[in-house]
Motif scaffolding. Structure first.
Motif, PDB file in Angstrom:
ATOM      1  N   PHE A 193       1.165   3.824  -2.864  1.00  8.11           N
ATOM      2  CA  PHE A 193       0.235   4.932  -3.085  1.00  8.11           C
ATOM      3  C   PHE A 193       0.881   6.276  -2.763  1.00  8.11           C
ATOM      4  O   PHE A 193       0.363   7.330  -3.158  1.00  8.11           O
ATOM      5  CB  PHE A 193      -1.018   4.741  -2.225  1.00  8.11           C
ATOM      6  CG  PHE A 193      -2.173   5.617  -2.618  1.00  8.11           C
ATOM      7  CD1 PHE A 193      -2.918   5.322  -3.746  1.00  8.11           C
ATOM      8  CD2 PHE A 193      -2.498   6.736  -1.878  1.00  8.11           C
ATOM      9  CE1 PHE A 193      -3.983   6.138  -4.125  1.00  8.11           C
ATOM     10  CE2 PHE A 193      -3.561   7.555  -2.237  1.00  8.11           C
ATOM     11  CZ  PHE A 193      -4.303   7.254  -3.369  1.00  8.11           C
ATOM     12  N   VAL A 194       2.018   6.239  -2.050  1.00 11.19           N
ATOM     13  CA  VAL A 194       2.762   7.476  -1.786  1.00 11.19           C
ATOM     14  C   VAL A 194       3.137   8.152  -3.099  1.00 11.19           C
ATOM     15  O   VAL A 194       3.184   9.390  -3.194  1.00 11.19           O
ATOM     16  CB  VAL A 194       4.023   7.178  -0.949  1.00 11.19           C
ATOM     17  CG1 VAL A 194       4.922   8.404  -0.852  1.00 11.19           C
ATOM     18  CG2 VAL A 194       3.636   6.709   0.448  1.00 11.19           C
TER      19      VAL A 194
ATOM     20  N   LEU B  21      -3.639  12.517   3.108  1.00 13.77           N
ATOM     21  CA  LEU B  21      -3.571  11.348   2.230  1.00 13.77           C
ATOM     22  C   LEU B  21      -2.327  10.510   2.520  1.00 13.77           C
ATOM     23  O   LEU B  21      -2.376   9.273   2.487  1.00 13.77           O
ATOM     24  CB  LEU B  21      -3.565  11.799   0.772  1.00 13.77           C
ATOM     25  CG  LEU B  21      -4.893  12.310   0.206  1.00 13.77           C
ATOM     26  CD1 LEU B  21      -4.698  12.841  -1.207  1.00 13.77           C
ATOM     27  CD2 LEU B  21      -5.938  11.195   0.216  1.00 13.77           C
ATOM     28  N   LEU B  22      -1.217  11.186   2.819  1.00 11.14           N
ATOM     29  CA  LEU B  22       0.013  10.468   3.140  1.00 11.14           C
ATOM     30  C   LEU B  22      -0.155   9.642   4.421  1.00 11.14           C
ATOM     31  O   LEU B  22       0.247   8.467   4.486  1.00 11.14           O
ATOM     32  CB  LEU B  22       1.167  11.464   3.304  1.00 11.14           C
ATOM     33  CG  LEU B  22       2.539  10.872   3.629  1.00 11.14           C
ATOM     34  CD1 LEU B  22       3.003   9.953   2.508  1.00 11.14           C
ATOM     35  CD2 LEU B  22       3.551  11.984   3.851  1.00 11.14           C
TER      36      LEU B  22
ATOM     37  N   THR C  77      -2.350   6.700   3.815  1.00 16.23           N
ATOM     38  CA  THR C  77      -1.620   5.665   3.081  1.00 16.23           C
ATOM     39  C   THR C  77      -0.819   4.787   4.034  1.00 16.23           C
ATOM     40  O   THR C  77      -0.792   3.549   3.918  1.00 16.23           O
ATOM     41  CB  THR C  77      -0.669   6.312   2.056  1.00 16.23           C
ATOM     42  OG1 THR C  77      -1.445   7.065   1.115  1.00 16.23           O
ATOM     43  CG2 THR C  77       0.145   5.264   1.324  1.00 16.23           C
TER      44      THR C  77
ATOM     45  N   TRP D  21       0.826  -1.217   0.000  1.00 16.74           N
ATOM     46  CA  TRP D  21       0.000   0.000   0.000  1.00 16.74           C
ATOM     47  C   TRP D  21       0.861   1.268   0.000  1.00 16.74           C
ATOM     48  O   TRP D  21       0.394   2.344  -0.382  1.00 16.74           O
ATOM     49  CB  TRP D  21      -0.914   0.018   1.231  1.00 16.74           C
ATOM     50  CG  TRP D  21      -2.248  -0.619   1.009  1.00 16.74           C
ATOM     51  CD1 TRP D  21      -2.681  -1.815   1.486  1.00 16.74           C
ATOM     52  CD2 TRP D  21      -3.334  -0.086   0.238  1.00 16.74           C
ATOM     53  NE1 TRP D  21      -3.963  -2.075   1.074  1.00 16.74           N
ATOM     54  CE2 TRP D  21      -4.395  -1.025   0.308  1.00 16.74           C
ATOM     55  CE3 TRP D  21      -3.517   1.086  -0.492  1.00 16.74           C
ATOM     56  CZ2 TRP D  21      -5.628  -0.824  -0.337  1.00 16.74           C
ATOM     57  CZ3 TRP D  21      -4.746   1.293  -1.139  1.00 16.74           C
ATOM     58  CH2 TRP D  21      -5.770   0.348  -1.065  1.00 16.74           C
ATOM     59  N   LEU D  22       2.119   1.145   0.430  1.00 15.87           N
ATOM     60  CA  LEU D  22       2.999   2.317   0.446  1.00 15.87           C
ATOM     61  C   LEU D  22       3.271   2.857  -0.947  1.00 15.87           C
ATOM     62  O   LEU D  22       3.720   3.998  -1.100  1.00 15.87           O
ATOM     63  CB  LEU D  22       4.327   1.957   1.138  1.00 15.87           C
ATOM     64  CG  LEU D  22       4.226   1.629   2.639  1.00 15.87           C
ATOM     65  CD1 LEU D  22       5.575   1.188   3.176  1.00 15.87           C
ATOM     66  CD2 LEU D  22       3.706   2.828   3.424  1.00 15.87           C
TER      67      LEU D  22
ATOM     68  N   VAL E 290       0.313  10.311  -4.180  1.00 16.14           N
ATOM     69  CA  VAL E 290       0.281  11.555  -3.395  1.00 16.14           C
ATOM     70  C   VAL E 290       1.360  12.521  -3.894  1.00 16.14           C
ATOM     71  O   VAL E 290       1.121  13.730  -4.042  1.00 16.14           O
ATOM     72  CB  VAL E 290       0.480  11.254  -1.896  1.00 16.14           C
ATOM     73  CG1 VAL E 290       0.488  12.543  -1.091  1.00 16.14           C
ATOM     74  CG2 VAL E 290      -0.620  10.328  -1.382  1.00 16.14           C
TER      75      VAL E 290
END
Length: 326
Positions: free
Chosen positions: A14-15, A68-69, A72, A11-12, A18
């Protein structure tokens, strides 16, 4: 925090999204500024758009991006070490009741102080632990089989009586047998509940003659090691203790080396205490070691809360400063 400390580290990734949003926002702002500079009527531009805009206009977007961060990170499932009470464990409290325990070098005497501290230890253990009591002098006896009933254990501690000689090995063998009996009664489960022996004594073994004999303390400690039961030994008393037996005054100094060796051979820990207060401190330390275990647990809640708060703050600030959402 390394990637191995996340339950779902993928899932990281997704950074990157962002980061792309942040870069996109910066490019849009730069493009807007260039279009404004191409405005042909500079006098009208100064009236429509101030030459220096407040940097606060970027706060809402920054807060949303930070939110968002944080969300995440929460999605990645961060974990952390947590201390939780043990619910399936056995502790055998073993107390020396040989005649040397009536020495008054520890006030009011060694046995009375040991009784007081032992009852506090029983009260301080987490409720799910099964606590048993063994008293030993020339022989060893199970006074209380492992149980969660602390009142039964404390009542037996109050009724300890002195006897001759010291059979440390017998005390350990008796404790191991009691632990095995409880394990057989409980049954079930994929893993045997952890167990520990806490042995308090003030002198060296006198029965049998040598600790390496088949029923000696060192032999028993090695067997405890094989069974995965560490022994925490407490050498209680001073080097100048004496007792009066008949018309004779006999020196009864503590024997640290032998008790340290028992702890070492079993994979346990060795403690010394020469006063009631020191003994209480030892038992407090043991309560922490025995009563709790460290496990990996979910730690995403904090990140989730912070992410939601930051995102909500960004949206609220946008409405306040710009009368619209970012």
């Amino acid at each position: 925090m390394s990637l191995t400390e996340f339950a779902s580290p993928w899932w990281l990734a997704f950074v990157l999204v962002v980061a792309a949003l942040a870069v996109g926002y910066a490019l849009v702002q730069r493009g807007r500024r260039k279009r404004m500079l191409r405005f042909s009527n500079l006098e009208l531009l100064e009236r429509v758009a101030p030459t220096r805009q407040s940097p606060l206009r970027h706060v809402p977007t920054a807060l949303v991006l930070v939110g968002l961060l944080l969300l995440t990170i929460a999605l990645a499932g961060p974990t952390s070490d947590k201390r939780v009470p043990r619910n399936r464990a056995t502790v055998m409290l073993v107390i020396d009741v040989s005649l040397s325990m009536k020495s008054t070098d520890v006030k009011p005497n060694r046995l009375a102080a040991a009784q007081e501290a032992a009852k506090a230890f029983a009260d301080g253990l987490t409720p799910g632990i099964n606590l048993g009591l063994v008293a030993f002098a020339g022989t060893a006896s199970v006074l209380v089989s492992p149980t969660t009933n602390r009142e039964e254990t404390k009542a037996a501690i109050d009724h300890l009586t002195l006897a001759e000689r010291t059979a440390t090995g017998e005390a350990i063998f008796t404790s191991l047998q009691s632990i095995e009996t409880l394990g057989a009664v409980l049954g079930g489960g994929e893993q045997v509940p952890p167990a520990r022996i806490v042995l308090l004594s003030d002198g060296k073994q006198t029965v049998p003659d040598f600790p390496d004999d088949p029923r000696g303390g060192y032999t028993a400690a090695r067997q405890a090691k094989e069974k995965g039961v560490p022994i925490s030994t407490i050498s209680f008393g001073t080097s100048y203790g004496t007792v009066d037996i008949g018309d004779e005054r006999i020196a009864v100094p503590v024997d640290d080396p032998s008790l340290r060796e028992v702890a070492t051979l079993s994979g346990g820990t060795f403690f010394t205490a020469s006063s009631l207060e020191e003994l209480r401190n030892v038992y407090d330390t043991l309560e922490e070691q025995i009563g709790f275990e460290t496990v990996r647990g979910d730690a995403s809640r904090m990140w989730l809360v912070l992410g939601v708060l930051c995102t909500a703050a960004g949206l609220g600030t946008a409405l306040l400063l710009r009368q619209r959402l970012p």
